[in-house]
Design an enzyme around this catalytic site. Structure first.
Site, PDB file in Angstrom:
ATOM      1  N   SER A 186      -2.773  -6.401   0.961  1.00  0.00           N
ATOM      2  CA  SER A 186      -3.086  -5.262   1.823  1.00  0.00           C
ATOM      3  C   SER A 186      -2.517  -3.999   1.182  1.00  0.00           C
ATOM      4  O   SER A 186      -2.892  -3.669   0.061  1.00  0.00           O
ATOM      5  CB  SER A 186      -2.533  -5.491   3.237  1.00  0.00           C
ATOM      6  OG  SER A 186      -2.929  -4.442   4.103  1.00  0.00           O
ATOM      7  N   THR A 187      -1.596  -3.319   1.841  1.00  0.00           N
ATOM      8  CA  THR A 187      -1.064  -2.056   1.346  1.00  0.00           C
ATOM      9  C   THR A 187      -0.459  -2.224  -0.046  1.00  0.00           C
ATOM     10  O   THR A 187       0.423  -3.048  -0.253  1.00  0.00           O
ATOM     11  CB  THR A 187       0.021  -1.527   2.309  1.00  0.00           C
ATOM     12  OG1 THR A 187      -0.439  -1.656   3.648  1.00  0.00           O
ATOM     13  CG2 THR A 187       0.342  -0.079   2.004  1.00  0.00           C
ATOM     14  N   HIS A 212      -7.292  -6.016   2.290  1.00  0.00           N
ATOM     15  CA  HIS A 212      -7.585  -5.160   3.439  1.00  0.00           C
ATOM     16  C   HIS A 212      -8.058  -3.793   2.959  1.00  0.00           C
ATOM     17  O   HIS A 212      -7.325  -3.073   2.277  1.00  0.00           O
ATOM     18  CB  HIS A 212      -6.346  -4.986   4.312  1.00  0.00           C
ATOM     19  CG  HIS A 212      -5.886  -6.245   4.970  1.00  0.00           C
ATOM     20  ND1 HIS A 212      -4.637  -6.393   5.518  1.00  0.00           N
ATOM     21  CD2 HIS A 212      -6.527  -7.426   5.177  1.00  0.00           C
ATOM     22  CE1 HIS A 212      -4.513  -7.609   6.025  1.00  0.00           C
ATOM     23  NE2 HIS A 212      -5.649  -8.255   5.834  1.00  0.00           N
ATOM     24  N   MET A 306       1.269  -4.720   4.570  1.00  0.00           N
ATOM     25  CA  MET A 306       1.954  -4.657   5.854  1.00  0.00           C
ATOM     26  C   MET A 306       1.393  -5.719   6.799  1.00  0.00           C
ATOM     27  O   MET A 306       0.253  -6.167   6.663  1.00  0.00           O
ATOM     28  CB  MET A 306       1.798  -3.271   6.483  1.00  0.00           C
ATOM     29  CG  MET A 306       0.399  -2.912   6.940  1.00  0.00           C
ATOM     30  SD  MET A 306       0.378  -1.294   7.762  1.00  0.00           S
ATOM     31  CE  MET A 306      -1.327  -1.208   8.287  1.00  0.00           C
ATOM     32  N   ASP A 309      -0.591 -10.975   8.270  1.00  0.00           N
ATOM     33  CA  ASP A 309      -1.811 -11.694   7.911  1.00  0.00           C
ATOM     34  C   ASP A 309      -1.575 -12.556   6.672  1.00  0.00           C
ATOM     35  O   ASP A 309      -1.039 -12.095   5.669  1.00  0.00           O
ATOM     36  CB  ASP A 309      -2.940 -10.692   7.650  1.00  0.00           C
ATOM     37  CG  ASP A 309      -4.293 -11.363   7.482  1.00  0.00           C
ATOM     38  OD1 ASP A 309      -4.452 -12.504   7.952  1.00  0.00           O
ATOM     39  OD2 ASP A 309      -5.187 -10.729   6.876  1.00  0.00           O
TER      40      ASP A 309
END
Length: 378
Positions: A186-187, A212, A306, A309
């Site tokens: 993600s991030t 993401h 973050m 997940d």
């Protein structure tokens, strides 16, 4: 950033309406202080000279100096966590992916010019992303894989010698894979995935990824990787067949990505469904389908990001007999997802991003192992 102080945020966007919406919306959060707005990067630089903000929200298409040029200069001299606020066009999608590769922490679709609950919900999401960005570690981009003749990536990660790499089964694209790799991020994931994939040889088993990213951006990300990697990289489509040397990235948008058996192959299935861990597509959905169908013949990794997940999905992979790893805190932009996975005992170990390519390759089957069950243990 000192504890207890509000997150000082600078908004950079050439649209007066967007600046107003973002300023009003972010100012409603008690943890955020909007210290200024700028119509272009040159005005933004004046704020940076006076007082360095904690976070910048940045449009990329602006007059005088484009946002990407501004971001690259910022990250090379005085890195500040930056959240890109981008419109969803093909041109802006490519620029956004370039910005994430240059060090931007996150990307958010530009808020629509409409009032009501939808805008309020969107602003709450943007405020949350700004607060996460404020805690991000920026300014230490991972080293790129070295390039060989003709501009193609060499097949070894930096600081990894050819001798230390396993003899991954030299399989042609048409051969039936006996192993797969599943990755969630993600991030900060654009930089992390770029580092990992550029180090992988063409003989690598099929790789399936959930990163993401808003709808409309994953195709540009896949195209960018396809140009710099020895592997073939594509945005996944429903029914795509997993092949050796092929990377399939889940498309951003309203559907989750799973794998399903089809004869003696595995194929991608894109399915509608509610968000899982506030995400769609979700790493958990992909990983749980891998745990169900791969029967332990899989290596999985959770990279920077973050939230939580992927934690439960990776635990399912480990319990099914698959290999599991997560990125360590020191090399993460945001340690949320790897930390959540470690809390439930999903990864076998945490490793620095620099060691992630060799760990994944070492966990794949030995050359000549036809069953896919014999693997290197690292």
């Amino acid at each position: 950033m000192p504890l207890g102080r509000k997150i000082r945020t600078l908004i950079v966007d050439d649209s007066a309406m967007v600046r107003k919406i973002l300023s009003m919306g972010l100012s409603q959060d008690p943890e955020i202080e909007v210290v200024g707005t700028a119509a272009d990067p040159r005005v933004a630089m004046q704020y940076l000279v006076k007082d360095k903000p904690d976070v910048i929200t940045l449009d990329l298409e602006m007059p005088n100096m484009d946002g990407l040029t501004f971001l690259r200069g910022l990250m090379s001299k005085s890195p500040i966590p930056t959240v890109v606020i981008s419109s969803q066009t093909q041109r802006s999608a490519q620029a956004t992916v370039d910005a994430l590769a240059a060090g931007a922490v996150d990307v958010i679709a530009k808020p629509k010019m409409e009032l009501g609950g939808g805008l309020n919900t969107m602003m709450e999401s943007i405020a949350q992303r700004v607060k996460v960005a404020a805690r991000a570690q920026v300014g230490q981009a991972p080293a790129k894989a070295p390039f060989g003749q003709g501009g193609m990536p060499q097949r070894v990660a930096p600081a990894v010698t050819q001798r230390s790499l396993p003899p991954v089964a030299a399989a042609a694209a048409g051969d039936i894979p006996t192993w797969m790799i599943a990755i969630g991020a993600s991030t900060g994931g654009v930089q992390a995935l770029t580092h990992v994939l550029e180090a992988m040889p063409v003989s690598t088993p099929p790789i399936v990824i959930v990163q993401h990213m808003p709808e409309g951006f994953t195709a540009s990300f896949a195209n960018r990787l396809d140009q710099t990697c020895a592997l073939r990289v594509r945005e996944a489509k429903d029914g795509d067949v997993l092949e050796n040397g092929l990377v399939l990235i889940a498309p951003g948008g309203p559907r989750h990505m799973k794998i399903q058996p089809k004869g003696n192959r595995f194929v991608v299935e894109l399915v509608e469904g509610p968000e899982v861990c506030f995400s769609r597509p979700a790493v958990d959905v992909l990983f749980k389908s891998v745990a169900q169908h791969a029967k332990g013949r899989v290596s999985s990794a959770i990279l920077t990001g973050m939230g939580r997940d992927g934690a439960e999905g990776q635990l399912a992979i480990r319990l099914s007999g698959g290999r599991t790893v997560a990125q360590d805190e020191a090399s993460c932009v945001v340690f949320g997802m790897p930390h959540a996975a470690a809390e439930v005992g999903a990864p076998e170990k945490l490793v620095p991003l620099s060691e992630m390519p060799s760990w994944l390759l070492n966990s794949c089957p030995k050359a000549g192992a036809r069953s896919g069950l014999e693997s290197y243990r690292v």
